[in-house]
Design an enzyme around this catalytic site. Structure first.
Site: not given
Length: 330
Positions: A148, A257, A305
């Site tokens: 991320s 995601d 995610h």
């Protein structure tokens, strides 16, 4: 700390976790964990390091260096294990979080959680320099992995060629000079941003109805949209001489995601290809020779995610593939 292996080494003590190693005095978040799979010999250049930067939108105190933990058992059992010298997972100072405010009167908490760009990325650079000094991590001697916003930072390290980032005021004061050199920062052989944020303005625009996105970007980078642009990996230049050791970028992303859309992967892919990076699945050419040209590969992951690192299997699979690519290039 960095003793060489001997014939009498007791492998029953491994994997060995060396935790909370301070890499700078700035705060109690300027630390990292070291995981050794076997007795360490810093002179053994046949093995490589894995360096991991966690995510959390630059502000979530629940996301820490322990984000690599679920992947470790899978890595230990993988084909990559025999090629790994060590694993370093690092913390860095965070921006304020509205749900988790700084403790009143706690100066240590304030120092750790009141950061704004470029503090986060410069902490990561400090950690890499510490690893070079204390553990012998060298240019081309590791895979840099970030999840991320950690993936954002991995690419920021590359676009700055290891130099510390400056505030806009500092840049103006330099009057066009580059400032410090990045030679003290070891550069990776493979860079793998995982579920990474690559274009901050685009991310905010795509989620205009969700205040959370603009909130965390403003908290980490200020309200100045020019800063968002400048900090975005899609605005980077990836042709500097420091790329001599980083010959492959693996863009690892999941179409499942729900927080960072696949478009963020495509945007960076387009930038790299426009700058001469060839999209490829392997560094081995058809004639069997190792490609010397910089390459980029898209690796599709499975899961949401945070599932990528919380479950650990997909993050481990991605790291295993990155290590395989390093071995191909040798």
């Amino acid at each position: 700390m960095t003793s060489s292996s001997t014939s009498t080494a007791d492998y029953r003590d491994y994997p060995k976790h060396i935790i909370n190693q301070s890499y700078s005095p700035h705060s109690n978040l300027n630390n990292l964990d070291i995981i050794l799979l076997r007795p360490y010999d810093r002179n053994d250049i046949s093995k490589i390091w894995i360096v991991y930067i966690h995510g959390g939108a630059w502000r979530d105190p629940r996301k820490t260096k322990s984000g690599i933990s679920a992947s470790l058992p899978h890595l230990y059992a993988s084909a990559a294990a025999s090629h790994i010298a060590g694993i370093a997972s690092l913390n860095y100072r965070l921006s304020p979080h509205p749900t988790f405010p700084v403790k009143p009167g706690d100066s240590a908490d304030l120092a750790a959680r009141s950061a704004q760009h470029p503090t986060h990325i410069n902490d990561a650079i400090d950690a890499l320099r510490w690893l070079k000094t204390e553990w012998g991590v060298r240019d081309g001697g590791y895979v840099l992995v970030g999840h991320s916003c950690g993936g954002t930072m991995a690419m920021q390290i590359m676009t700055s060629e290891g130099r510390k980032w400056k505030t806009r005021e500092q840049v103006k004061a330099l009057s066009g000079e580059k400032g410090e050199e990045g030679k003290d920062t070891p550069m990776p052989r493979v860079v793998m941003p995982v579920e990474a944020i690559t274009d901050l303005p685009k991310l905010v625009a795509n989620h205009a109805e969700q205040n959370m996105y603009e909130d965390f970007v403003v908290g980490a980078f200020s309200k100045e949209r020019e800063v968002w642009e400048e900090a975005s990996p899609t605005k980077g230049t990836y042709r500097g001489e420091k790329w001599r050791d980083a010959s492959l970028v693996i863009l690892a992303h999941s179409k499942e995601d729900e927080l960072v859309e696949w478009e963020q992967c495509d945007l960076l892919l387009d930038v790299l290809k426009a700058q001469g990076w060839k999209e490829k699945g392997s560094q081995i050419e058809a004639d069997g020779k190792v490609s010397k040209e910089p390459g980029v590969r898209v690796l599709e992951l499975r899961g949401k995610h945070d599932e990528i690192w919380e479950d650990g299997r997909e993050l481990s699979r991605a790291i295993n593939i990155a290590v395989e690519r390093v071995m191909e290039m040798r």
